[in-house]
Design a protein around this motif. Structure first.
Motif, mmCIF file in Angstrom:
data_model
loop_
_atom_site.group_PDB
_atom_site.id
_atom_site.type_symbol
_atom_site.label_atom_id
_atom_site.label_comp_id
_atom_site.label_asym_id
_atom_site.label_seq_id
_atom_site.Cartn_x
_atom_site.Cartn_y
_atom_site.Cartn_z
ATOM 1 N N GLN A 161 46.626 -37.742 0.527
ATOM 2 C CA GLN A 161 46.129 -38.190 1.836
ATOM 3 C C GLN A 161 45.273 -39.276 1.726
ATOM 4 O O GLN A 161 44.924 -39.641 0.473
ATOM 5 N N PRO A 162 44.888 -40.071 2.799
ATOM 6 C CA PRO A 162 43.960 -41.411 2.385
ATOM 7 C C PRO A 162 42.604 -40.816 2.162
ATOM 8 O O PRO A 162 42.159 -39.711 2.659
ATOM 9 N N VAL A 163 42.055 -41.471 1.259
ATOM 10 C CA VAL A 163 40.540 -41.127 0.934
ATOM 11 C C VAL A 163 39.685 -42.578 1.169
ATOM 12 O O VAL A 163 40.077 -43.832 1.056
ATOM 13 N N GLU A 164 38.359 -42.303 1.128
ATOM 14 C CA GLU A 164 37.621 -43.370 1.266
ATOM 15 C C GLU A 164 37.452 -44.331 0.139
ATOM 16 O O GLU A 164 37.681 -43.710 -0.995
ATOM 17 N N THR A 165 37.097 -45.630 0.209
ATOM 18 C CA THR A 165 37.292 -46.337 -0.939
ATOM 19 C C THR A 165 36.304 -45.916 -2.058
ATOM 20 O O THR A 165 36.635 -46.210 -3.235
ATOM 21 N N LYS A 166 35.067 -45.463 -1.635
ATOM 22 C CA LYS A 166 34.002 -45.104 -2.870
ATOM 23 C C LYS A 166 34.623 -44.104 -3.686
ATOM 24 O O LYS A 166 33.779 -43.849 -4.779
ATOM 25 N N VAL A 167 35.438 -43.329 -3.291
ATOM 26 C CA VAL A 167 35.921 -41.892 -3.919
ATOM 27 C C VAL A 167 37.437 -42.278 -4.693
ATOM 28 O O VAL A 167 37.724 -41.367 -5.384
ATOM 29 N N ILE A 168 37.786 -43.324 -4.400
ATOM 30 C CA ILE A 168 39.296 -43.627 -4.956
ATOM 31 C C ILE A 168 39.243 -43.371 -6.500
ATOM 32 O O ILE A 168 40.373 -42.935 -7.105
ATOM 33 N N PRO A 198 38.124 -48.735 -7.287
ATOM 34 C CA PRO A 198 38.796 -49.438 -5.908
ATOM 35 C C PRO A 198 39.557 -50.624 -5.662
ATOM 36 O O PRO A 198 40.544 -50.846 -5.212
ATOM 37 N N ASN A 204 44.973 -46.549 -1.093
ATOM 38 C CA ASN A 204 43.918 -45.511 -0.787
ATOM 39 C C ASN A 204 44.617 -43.984 -0.552
ATOM 40 O O ASN A 204 43.922 -43.202 -0.174
ATOM 41 N N THR A 255 43.218 -30.266 6.993
ATOM 42 C CA THR A 255 41.925 -30.523 6.462
ATOM 43 C C THR A 255 41.793 -29.848 5.197
ATOM 44 O O THR A 255 42.059 -28.777 4.833
#
Ligand code: UTP
Length: 291
Positions: A161-168, A198, A204, A255
């Motif tokens: 799944q795509p994740v936010e940049t800060k948690v890559i 990142p 992502n 989710t």
């Protein structure tokens, strides 16, 4: 066609992010309200058509075995007191699917834990569900979607799944063969990178707790060197298969909750409470009173 009927849940880890709770209680047994995280995951496997399940545990995590075994004394007491709804709830956990256990002697990482399933797999493809990742899907389960992708491609599958940049930099990230493919639901990948920064990440799209692995994964795990922290990572083992064009990603819908850390636990608890008609109103009232 090799049907996917076997699954493995690695649940032998130390769960250090949730200490001190995990000193005596396996993190996979910590509940979302009143149902242990692991029961949701076992149920997902059964719902996806899995007939035989192997849970990888370690010494001190026998509470997992107890939870999925019959509890004769408790059941007799609930029956005598005519608490039939509770009796049904208690019996549910040992009827979901046939479960076997194997011990991982030392916590040498996820790849090593999956390697403990070699004899169980007996040359067949295996599904893998991480013991602390719960996915709530509207339609087909996350694992069911990954099994469909396996049936189409015959490749090992990583659920992403795509994740936010800060948690890559907390995840294994996939690199699609063609950049534009990342938009598709199922696509071939040429590489996987464990916890990249990142700016160096090839996408992502993060690998989030669901896999279908072909039997050649066990040789790949055996060839995989330990990383800096002394662990054998499944992401690194999958690199060997990706080089031979044998790994695809399945962008699953649903989710996903990471029950391995404090924020994920609280988010799951709130969402599950708001889905439960018995307690929803009380919890909403409580949350609103905090504003
Ligand atoms: P995690 O890395 O999230 O679990 O592994 P952990 O090592 O228990 O957690 P922390 O970092 O110390 O808090 C994901 C899943 O893989 C299992 C874990 O039990 C978890 O369900 N695992 C991990 C194993 O079975 N064996 C291992 O050596 C490592």
């Amino acid at each position: 066609m090799n049907k996917v009927t076997k699954a493995v849940i690695p649940a032998a880890g130390l769960g250090t992010r949730l200490l001190p709770a995990t000193k005596a209680i396996p993190k996979e047994m910590l509940p979302i309200i009143n149902i242990p995280t692991l029961q949701y995951i076992v149920q997902e496997a059964a719902d996806a058509g899995i007939k035989e399940l192997l849970i990888v545990i370690s010494r001190g995590k026998e509470a997992i075995k107890n939870h999925f075994a019959p509890a004769a004394k408790l059941e007799a007491e609930l029956l005598a007191k005519k608490k039939l709804a509770l009796l049904e709830e208690v019996r549910k956990s040992n009827k979901i699917v046939k479960i076997k256990y194997v011990y991982q002697a030392k916590q040498l990482g996820l790849g090593h834990a999956i390697g403990c399933a070699k004899d169980f797999a007996k040359g067949q493809p295996i599904a893998v569900l991480l013991g602390d990742d719960v996915v709530v899907s509207k339609g087909k389960t996350a694992l069911g979607q990954c099994i469909d992708a396996y049936n189409k491609t015959k490749c090992s599958i990583v659920g992403v799944q795509p994740v936010e940049t800060k948690v890559i930099n907390k995840y294994g990230i996939v690199s699609p063969v063609k950049k534009a493919d990342a938009k598709k639901d199922v696509f071939a990948i040429k590489n996987l990178v464990e916890k990249p920064e990142p700016e160096e990440a090839p996408s992502n799209l993060a690998i989030l707790g669901r896999y279908v692995l072909t039997p050649d994964i066990f040789n790949a795990i055996a060839k995989t060197a330990k990383d800096k922290s002394g662990e054998i990572q499944i992401t690194n083992a999958l690199k060997f298969l990706a080089k031979k064009n044998k790994v695809c990603a399945c962008k699953f819908s649903g989710t996903r909750y990471d029950l391995g850390n404090k924020v994920g636990m609280v988010k799951a608890t709130i969402d599950f409470a708001l889905r439960d008609n018995e307690i929803k109103e009380d919890i909403l009232k409580f949350i609103r009173s905090k504003k």
